[in-house]
Design a protein around this motif. Structure first.
Motif, PDB file in Angstrom:
ATOM      1  N   TYR A 126       7.673  -6.723  -6.863  1.00 42.21           N
ATOM      2  CA  TYR A 126       6.724  -5.905  -6.500  1.00 42.21           C
ATOM      3  C   TYR A 126       6.179  -6.676  -4.454  1.00 42.21           C
ATOM      4  O   TYR A 126       5.246  -7.707  -4.546  1.00 42.21           O
ATOM      5  CB  TYR A 126       5.574  -5.144  -7.008  1.00 42.21           C
ATOM      6  CG  TYR A 126       4.982  -4.027  -5.815  1.00 42.21           C
ATOM      7  CD1 TYR A 126       5.663  -3.474  -4.930  1.00 42.21           C
ATOM      8  CD2 TYR A 126       4.002  -3.629  -5.969  1.00 42.21           C
ATOM      9  CE1 TYR A 126       5.349  -1.857  -4.083  1.00 42.21           C
ATOM     10  CE2 TYR A 126       3.589  -2.776  -5.057  1.00 42.21           C
ATOM     11  CZ  TYR A 126       4.032  -1.369  -4.551  1.00 42.21           C
ATOM     12  OH  TYR A 126       3.341  -0.388  -4.063  1.00 42.21           O
ATOM     13  N   GLN A 179      -4.548   0.968  -5.388  1.00 44.34           N
ATOM     14  CA  GLN A 179      -3.314   1.341  -5.686  1.00 44.34           C
ATOM     15  C   GLN A 179      -2.384   0.456  -6.617  1.00 44.34           C
ATOM     16  O   GLN A 179      -1.050   0.531  -6.851  1.00 44.34           O
ATOM     17  CB  GLN A 179      -2.612   1.711  -4.501  1.00 44.34           C
ATOM     18  CG  GLN A 179      -3.638   2.030  -3.098  1.00 44.34           C
ATOM     19  CD  GLN A 179      -3.390   4.027  -4.079  1.00 44.34           C
ATOM     20  OE1 GLN A 179      -3.126   4.370  -4.819  1.00 44.34           O
ATOM     21  NE2 GLN A 179      -2.696   4.445  -2.906  1.00 44.34           N
ATOM     22  N   THR A 180      -1.714  -1.187  -5.919  1.00 41.91           N
ATOM     23  CA  THR A 180      -1.400  -1.976  -6.085  1.00 41.91           C
ATOM     24  C   THR A 180      -1.584  -1.886  -8.406  1.00 41.91           C
ATOM     25  O   THR A 180      -1.046  -2.557  -8.852  1.00 41.91           O
ATOM     26  CB  THR A 180      -1.565  -3.048  -6.123  1.00 41.91           C
ATOM     27  OG1 THR A 180      -1.353  -2.887  -4.241  1.00 41.91           O
ATOM     28  CG2 THR A 180      -0.692  -4.653  -6.224  1.00 41.91           C
ATOM     29  N   VAL A 218       0.610   1.162  -9.281  1.00 42.62           N
ATOM     30  CA  VAL A 218       2.421   0.475  -9.316  1.00 42.62           C
ATOM     31  C   VAL A 218       2.335  -0.237 -10.442  1.00 42.62           C
ATOM     32  O   VAL A 218       3.520   0.038 -11.428  1.00 42.62           O
ATOM     33  CB  VAL A 218       2.229   0.255  -8.140  1.00 42.62           C
ATOM     34  CG1 VAL A 218       3.559  -0.399  -8.307  1.00 42.62           C
ATOM     35  CG2 VAL A 218       2.221   0.895  -6.490  1.00 42.62           C
ATOM     36  N   ASN A 260      11.158   4.097  -8.524  1.00 43.80           N
ATOM     37  CA  ASN A 260      10.260   5.361  -7.406  1.00 43.80           C
ATOM     38  C   ASN A 260      10.286   6.238  -7.898  1.00 43.80           C
ATOM     39  O   ASN A 260      10.141   7.730  -7.880  1.00 43.80           O
ATOM     40  CB  ASN A 260      12.005   5.513  -6.093  1.00 43.80           C
ATOM     41  CG  ASN A 260      13.098   6.078  -7.568  1.00 43.80           C
ATOM     42  OD1 ASN A 260      13.065   5.976  -9.119  1.00 43.80           O
ATOM     43  ND2 ASN A 260      14.076   6.386  -7.982  1.00 43.80           N
ATOM     44  N   LEU A 290       5.002   7.390  -5.202  1.00 48.48           N
ATOM     45  CA  LEU A 290       5.319   6.085  -4.446  1.00 48.48           C
ATOM     46  C   LEU A 290       5.944   7.061  -2.769  1.00 48.48           C
ATOM     47  O   LEU A 290       6.271   5.630  -1.926  1.00 48.48           O
ATOM     48  CB  LEU A 290       6.799   5.142  -5.150  1.00 48.48           C
ATOM     49  CG  LEU A 290       5.401   3.923  -6.065  1.00 48.48           C
ATOM     50  CD1 LEU A 290       6.541   3.399  -6.871  1.00 48.48           C
ATOM     51  CD2 LEU A 290       4.308   3.662  -5.275  1.00 48.48           C
ATOM     52  N   PRO A 316       8.991   5.351   0.871  1.00 47.86           N
ATOM     53  CA  PRO A 316       8.141   5.134   0.417  1.00 47.86           C
ATOM     54  C   PRO A 316       6.827   5.380   1.186  1.00 47.86           C
ATOM     55  O   PRO A 316       6.449   5.791   2.261  1.00 47.86           O
ATOM     56  CB  PRO A 316       8.521   3.859   1.029  1.00 47.86           C
ATOM     57  CG  PRO A 316       9.867   2.888   0.373  1.00 47.86           C
ATOM     58  CD  PRO A 316      10.341   3.828   1.984  1.00 47.86           C
ATOM     59  N   PHE A 336       0.840   2.393  -0.411  1.00 45.94           N
ATOM     60  CA  PHE A 336       0.705   1.601  -1.521  1.00 45.94           C
ATOM     61  C   PHE A 336       2.215   0.551  -0.886  1.00 45.94           C
ATOM     62  O   PHE A 336       1.397  -0.346  -1.047  1.00 45.94           O
ATOM     63  CB  PHE A 336       2.030   2.024  -2.603  1.00 45.94           C
ATOM     64  CG  PHE A 336       1.546   3.028  -3.199  1.00 45.94           C
ATOM     65  CD1 PHE A 336       0.270   2.742  -4.905  1.00 45.94           C
ATOM     66  CD2 PHE A 336       1.687   4.488  -3.357  1.00 45.94           C
ATOM     67  CE1 PHE A 336      -0.111   4.305  -5.521  1.00 45.94           C
ATOM     68  CE2 PHE A 336       0.625   5.407  -3.681  1.00 45.94           C
ATOM     69  CZ  PHE A 336      -0.090   5.566  -4.804  1.00 45.94           C
ATOM     70  N   SER A 337       2.740   0.644  -0.497  1.00 47.90           N
ATOM     71  CA  SER A 337       3.836   0.117   0.271  1.00 47.90           C
ATOM     72  C   SER A 337       5.144  -0.080   1.176  1.00 47.90           C
ATOM     73  O   SER A 337       5.407   1.102   0.871  1.00 47.90           O
ATOM     74  CB  SER A 337       4.029  -0.890  -0.983  1.00 47.90           C
ATOM     75  OG  SER A 337       4.821  -2.092  -0.437  1.00 47.90           O
ATOM     76  N   LEU A 354       9.722  -0.651  -2.847  1.00 48.75           N
ATOM     77  CA  LEU A 354       9.290  -0.778  -3.798  1.00 48.75           C
ATOM     78  C   LEU A 354       9.561  -1.587  -5.471  1.00 48.75           C
ATOM     79  O   LEU A 354      10.696  -2.102  -4.555  1.00 48.75           O
ATOM     80  CB  LEU A 354      10.531   1.646  -4.337  1.00 48.75           C
ATOM     81  CG  LEU A 354      10.572   2.152  -3.041  1.00 48.75           C
ATOM     82  CD1 LEU A 354      11.307   3.674  -3.500  1.00 48.75           C
ATOM     83  CD2 LEU A 354       9.017   2.893  -3.666  1.00 48.75           C
TER      84      LEU A 354
END
Length: 337
Positions: free
Chosen positions: A34, A72-73, A76, A292, A296, A308, A321-322, A325
């Motif tokens: 990630y 958030q990380t 995920v 996915n 996200l 994303p 998030f980022s 993905l």
């Protein structure tokens, strides 16, 4: 009484056979990579260009935003693990040890008892590569940081993180976490930088083939190139057919996803995993995928479809998030006899 004894003996036999069957069941071993998009703390590092991510910097990077990004990380990583968090998690764009310590101890990930190792230095912005590992599934033996030699004068980029450890089969697994030079300045203009990085990692892999006849190799990262680009083909190829690497994210039809990153309305598969032929025997068929999950993604209002949900969209804070993905692959490891 005799019938009761026979019943108990039979029950014990069934239970013993059931226990043996469970013990011999292959153990799941999930791997995730990630790009977490600028996981910076709020402290100024005088040795790097991190000014953009400070409370008074361009991004107005406050403690509140920092801890939101950590949570958030962690969310995920937990979601990608489904019933259990992944055994190995490769991360890139992480600033320093403090950030990793906060991620592992100040979020729900603290219950997972991850340990980590990371690169330190050489990137002008101060971002690094990290491997999180669960010690009951991956017994750490050592690690090294590979410094890429670039042909372009003055070029600097993230080091390659190489970690090796024992898995439950008794085999040694060598893991590489990569973040190749970006395309900033133009794809063609920067292609040679990624070629230099690919050749460096290929040499690292070749040295392991000399050290171990059939090494278990797992490469993962944001390569800033797609499987069709020259750098990736250089990395996976070898003059010796048995030493070629299998790219798990080369076939879009198999992945059933358009990519892991979207830029100017176009999806591309920049995040990938590659494995040696020896490690392929543990691969669970059909498992490699782009993670996915709906949370996200967000509507792409300037282009079509979705994209994303990012930390920043342009200069504006999006609170997502980022811009990448995650990618995930599952392996099944048989217990030793």
């Amino acid at each position: 009484m005799r019938n009761l004894s026979l019943f108990v003996a039979g029950l014990c036999l069934v239970c013993t056979e059931s226990a043996c069957s469970r013990e011999k069941t292959p153990q799941p071993f999930r791997v995730m990579f990630y790009n977490v998009e600028n996981l910076f703390d709020t402290e100024d590092d005088p040795d790097t260009h991190d000014e953009e991510f400070l409370p008074d910097g361009l991004r107005r990077w406050t403690l509140s935003r920092y801890y939101t990004h950590l949570r958030q990380t962690a969310r995920v990583i937990s979601a990608a693990g489904e019933w259990d968090t992944p055994a190995l998690v490769g991360l890139c764009e992480v600033e320093n040890d403090s950030v990793v310590t906060h991620l592992l101890n100040r979020t729900p990930l603290r219950a997972q008892h991850y340990r980590y190792c990371m690169t330190r230095g050489n990137d002008s912005r101060g971002i690094n590569n990290v491997l999180l590992y669960q010690p009951d599934k991956f017994r750490y033996l050592g690690h090294e940081c590979g410094r890429i030699g670039f042909g372009r004068r003055g070029k600097r980029s993230r080091d390659i993180l190489h970690v090796w450890g024992k898995i439950i089969t008794g085999d040694t697994l060598d893991v590489f976490v990569c973040h190749f030079p970006s395309r900033s300045g133009g794809e063609k203009e920067t292609e040679q930088d990624r070629m230099d990085a690919a050749r460096h990692v290929r040499r690292m892999c070749d040295s392991l083939y000399r050290l171990r006849q059939t090494p278990n190799l797992l490469l993962m990262g944001d390569f800033n190139d797609t499987p069709a680009n020259r750098s990736i083909r250089t990395l996976t190829a070898s003059a010796h057919p048995e030493q070629t690497l299998l790219n798990l994210f080369a076939d879009e039809a198999v992945l059933k996803a358009k990519g892991s990153h979207k830029y100017q309305g176009e999806w591309s598969q920049l995040d990938q995993m590659m494995i040696s032929k020896a490690w392929k025997r543990f691969l669970e068929e059909g498992s490699p995928r782009v993670f996915n999950a709906p949370f996200l993604l967000t509507e792409d209002k300037t282009k079509r479809g979705q994209r994303p949900k990012r930390l920043y969209y342009g200069i504006g804070y999006e609170g997502g998030f980022s811009d990448h993905l995650p990618v995930v692959a599952d392996f099944l490891l048989p217990l030793p006899e």
